[in-house]
Design a protein around this motif. Structure first.
Motif, PDB file in Angstrom:
ATOM      1  N   THR A 235       8.589   7.196  -7.840  1.00 30.57           N
ATOM      2  CA  THR A 235       9.656   8.189  -7.659  1.00 30.57           C
ATOM      3  C   THR A 235      10.793   7.937  -8.645  1.00 30.57           C
ATOM      4  O   THR A 235      11.283   8.867  -9.308  1.00 30.57           O
TER       5      THR A 235
ATOM      6  N   PHE B 150      13.592   4.100   2.084  1.00 28.79           N
ATOM      7  CA  PHE B 150      12.326   4.799   1.863  1.00 28.79           C
ATOM      8  C   PHE B 150      12.476   6.233   2.352  1.00 28.79           C
ATOM      9  O   PHE B 150      13.063   6.485   3.414  1.00 28.79           O
ATOM     10  N   GLY B 151      11.959   7.156   1.562  1.00 28.07           N
ATOM     11  CA  GLY B 151      12.151   8.576   1.877  1.00 28.07           C
ATOM     12  C   GLY B 151      13.007   9.241   0.818  1.00 28.07           C
ATOM     13  O   GLY B 151      13.133  10.459   0.805  1.00 28.07           O
ATOM     14  N   THR B 152      13.601   8.421  -0.065  1.00 26.04           N
ATOM     15  CA  THR B 152      14.375   8.997  -1.165  1.00 26.04           C
ATOM     16  C   THR B 152      13.406   9.672  -2.126  1.00 26.04           C
ATOM     17  O   THR B 152      12.421   9.067  -2.543  1.00 26.04           O
ATOM     18  N   ARG B 153      13.698  10.923  -2.466  1.00 22.92           N
ATOM     19  CA  ARG B 153      12.770  11.696  -3.282  1.00 22.92           C
ATOM     20  C   ARG B 153      13.235  11.775  -4.720  1.00 22.92           C
ATOM     21  O   ARG B 153      14.385  11.465  -5.032  1.00 22.92           O
ATOM     22  N   GLN B 154      12.340  12.223  -5.577  1.00 24.78           N
ATOM     23  CA  GLN B 154      12.689  12.350  -6.993  1.00 24.78           C
ATOM     24  C   GLN B 154      13.957  13.163  -7.198  1.00 24.78           C
ATOM     25  O   GLN B 154      14.842  12.779  -7.966  1.00 24.78           O
ATOM     26  N   ASP B 155      14.024  14.300  -6.539  1.00 23.54           N
ATOM     27  CA  ASP B 155      15.190  15.147  -6.787  1.00 23.54           C
ATOM     28  C   ASP B 155      16.467  14.536  -6.204  1.00 23.54           C
ATOM     29  O   ASP B 155      17.558  14.858  -6.658  1.00 23.54           O
TER      30      ASP B 155
ATOM     31  N   VAL C 277      17.472  12.304  -9.057  1.00 26.41           N
ATOM     32  CA  VAL C 277      17.929  13.133 -10.181  1.00 26.41           C
ATOM     33  C   VAL C 277      19.319  13.689  -9.892  1.00 26.41           C
ATOM     34  O   VAL C 277      20.149  13.816 -10.798  1.00 26.41           O
TER      35      VAL C 277
ATOM     36  N   ILE D 151       5.458   3.900  -4.101  1.00 26.91           N
ATOM     37  CA  ILE D 151       6.104   5.219  -3.994  1.00 26.91           C
ATOM     38  C   ILE D 151       7.533   5.155  -4.535  1.00 26.91           C
ATOM     39  O   ILE D 151       7.960   6.015  -5.312  1.00 26.91           O
TER      40      ILE D 151
ATOM     41  N   GLN E 103       9.642   8.655 -12.340  1.00 34.27           N
ATOM     42  CA  GLN E 103       9.532  10.076 -12.665  1.00 34.27           C
ATOM     43  C   GLN E 103      10.910  10.739 -12.681  1.00 34.27           C
ATOM     44  O   GLN E 103      11.152  11.652 -13.470  1.00 34.27           O
TER      45      GLN E 103
ATOM     46  N   ARG F 181      13.337  12.473 -16.214  1.00 34.09           N
ATOM     47  CA  ARG F 181      13.897  13.815 -16.249  1.00 34.09           C
ATOM     48  C   ARG F 181      15.388  13.839 -16.541  1.00 34.09           C
ATOM     49  O   ARG F 181      15.974  14.909 -16.710  1.00 34.09           O
TER      50      ARG F 181
ATOM     51  N   PRO G 134       0.794  -1.233   0.000  1.00 32.79           N
ATOM     52  CA  PRO G 134       0.000   0.000   0.000  1.00 32.79           C
ATOM     53  C   PRO G 134       0.825   1.280   0.000  1.00 32.79           C
ATOM     54  O   PRO G 134       0.290   2.352  -0.235  1.00 32.79           O
ATOM     55  N   ASP G 135       2.096   1.199   0.315  1.00 32.34           N
ATOM     56  CA  ASP G 135       2.827   2.462   0.457  1.00 32.34           C
ATOM     57  C   ASP G 135       4.217   2.442  -0.165  1.00 32.34           C
ATOM     58  O   ASP G 135       4.442   3.052  -1.205  1.00 32.34           O
TER      59      ASP G 135
END
Lengths: 233, 285
Positions: free
Chosen positions: A112, A208-213, A216, A108, A115, A119, A103-104
């Motif tokens: 992430t 977990f917690g690694t963001r798109q930017d 990138v 995610i 996306q 870029r 579910p999470d």
């Protein structure tokens, strides 16, 4: 004859003529100032955060010593055997273990990464290994991965094969929780994405917690690095 | 049970979640309004006074709906777009309705008791209200603020209170219950609302809409709601901030201009009638 500007003696004094610019000028300047400050603060507060990322400092955890690329054979979403070590050898690979009913964390991570890869111009293979082979058929995995990126590779196998694939990279094998009244259950599994560099070593793990930017910022630097061993402090 | 909506790692579901803190606050506001109404109610109520409870009730309904489950839950921890809907409801709907629903004889005792006359006199100046409103908008939509405040119930409560306060502040020079706070010029009121709530928020709204990345970790890393991606969600939030205010802002401007024109026409007609009814001075021969 000389003229005089003096008021007529005895007449009430006339009001002094207004001096300086009209009041609306101040309002225009004030509003212009407010607009400028708004723009500046907005850019400062809401601007992209990627500028501060440093290629020398990863958002993931550096693994020391770097383990070799894991070796396991599972079944891909076309039903063919997939020899992970052989098929991905020499390539930047992101390896993640999860399940499609998650579910999470799993959706995610996948969203992430997908996306972020959209870029940047980085050749990276993303491999998803199910930890729930009972429910994750090849068709289900394919349909799920296609919602993120059709190029993502999905692998499944027997419970023993899947467990061996987790052990191959040094993970604790996922635990299936008891089912609820409707038969649904969750699977406890590692939440990290393993980054295997072209030198066929597992150098980094992104939790977990690694963001798109974060991706990138890191992936191009990871891909550009010709000699990974030299980067290890 | 939690007392206020905040960010959560629990997967989203439409199952009801109770927030007693919200119920307590909303009940306290309603009870306080009724108590002050009863205590200070004049002998005879005007037609406008009789409509006030309806406006107040609508304002409270919007306030409650924006704060409580499900919108409050979604906005606190799942969707940036829901967060923005909450903000718009607080500042553009609940704020003006609550002010419209407060008669002068309810507001004045409260303002006097809390000694707010001086603060409100300054805050009700359009330039001050507009600047403070936009500073709160920017400050409370900065990624650091959202991610920090939404993580805890107290932070989330603070954010909601700031938004409600900024909504009341925005409308104070336009619909304030105390006549001395309402700016006398309809043109100034319209320009103020357009700039403060229509034009300036387009800047952060544009940045949120066209940002390359999800700005808010709270919403980027939240369990997904109906497969809405973090990017799509954020774009929807930015668009809402950019253009969601149009119906309210332009609706207010339209109504104000129509009333202004009507008043002007009536005044002109009255003047003309007076001139016609005044006998012309007799000519002297």
């Amino acid at each position: 004859m000389a003229t005089t500007l003096d008021p007529t003696p005895g007449a009430p004094p006339s009001p002094a003529p207004p001096s300086g610019p009209p009041r609306w000028i101040y309002a225009v300047f004030a509003l212009g100032g407010v607009a400028f400050v708004t723009l500046a603060v907005a850019v400062l507060l809401l601007g992209d955060r990627t500028g501060g990322s440093s290629a020398a400092r990863w958002h993931g955890t550096l693994l020391e010593p770097a383990a070799p690329r894991p070796s396991f054979v599972l079944t891909d979403t076309d039903g063919r055997p997939f020899d992970f070590a052989a098929e991905t050898s020499g390539e930047l690979t992101l390896l993640f273990y999860g399940y499609t009913n998650c579910p999470d964390i799993c959706p995610i991570h996948m969203a992430t990464i997908a996306q972020a890869l959209d870029r940047i111009n980085v050749d990276a293979r993303v491999v998803f290994v199910t930890t729930d082979p009972a429910r994750d058929t090849p068709e289900r995995i394919r349909a799920w991965l296609d919602t993120f990126d059709p190029s993502f590779i999905g692998l499944t196998g027997s419970p023993e094969e899947v467990a061996a694939a987790q052990q191959a990279i040094g993970m604790t094998v996922a635990v299936t929780e008891p089912a609820d009244a409707e038969g649904d259950y969750t699977v406890g599994h590692g939440s990290g994405v393993w980054v295997i560099t072209p030198d066929d070593r597992v150098h980094l793990i992104y939790g977990f917690g690694t963001r798109q930017d974060d991706w990138v910022a890191d992936l191009p630097a990871i891909a550009r690095e010709p000699d990974w061993q030299a980067r290890v402090p | 049970m939690t007392w206020w909506c905040s960010a959560s790692t629990e997967p989203w579901s439409w199952g009801f979640r109770a927030y007693p803190g919200i119920w307590v606050l909303m009940t306290a506001l309603i009870v306080g309004y009724v108590a002050i109404w009863r205590r200070h109610r004049p002998q005879t109520l005007t037609a406008a006074d009789r409509r006030k409870p309806l406006w107040f009730g609508l304002g409270m309904a919007v306030l409650w709906g924006a704060t409580d489950w499900p919108l409050g839950t979604l906005g606190a921890g799942y969707l940036a777009s829901a967060h923005m809907v909450q903000y718009m409801l607080y500042t553009l709907v609940a704020g003006p309705l609550l002010l419209l629903g407060t008669p002068e004889w309810v507001a004045r005792p409260v303002v006097t008791r809390l000694r707010l006359e001086g603060v409100l006199r300054i805050a009700a100046k359009p330039l001050v209200a507009g600047v403070v409103f936009n500073l709160i908008l920017l400050g409370t939509h900065a990624p650091f603020t959202v991610d920090t405040f939404r993580a805890s119930q107290f932070g989330s409560f603070t954010l909601d209170m700031l938004w409600i306060g900024s909504g009341l502040l925005l409308w104070l020079p336009l619909l304030g219950p105390l006549p001395e706070h309402v700016h006398p010029s309809p043109a100034v009121r319209c320009i103020y609302l357009f700039l403060a709530s229509g034009a300036l928020p387009m800047v952060p709204g544009g940045i949120i809409t066209f940002s390359s990345f999800p700005l808010y970790a709270t919403y980027e890393l939240a369990p997904r709601v109906h497969d809405i991606s973090a990017t799509t969600d954020q774009q929807a939030a930015g668009i809402l901030m950019k253009i969601g205010n149009i119906p309210i802002v332009w609706g207010y401007i339209f109504v104000t201009f129509v009333r202004w024109a009507t008043t002007d026409r009536q005044a002109s007609a009255t003047t003309a009638r007076q001139q016609r009814s005044t006998p012309e001075p007799l000519a002297r021969h």
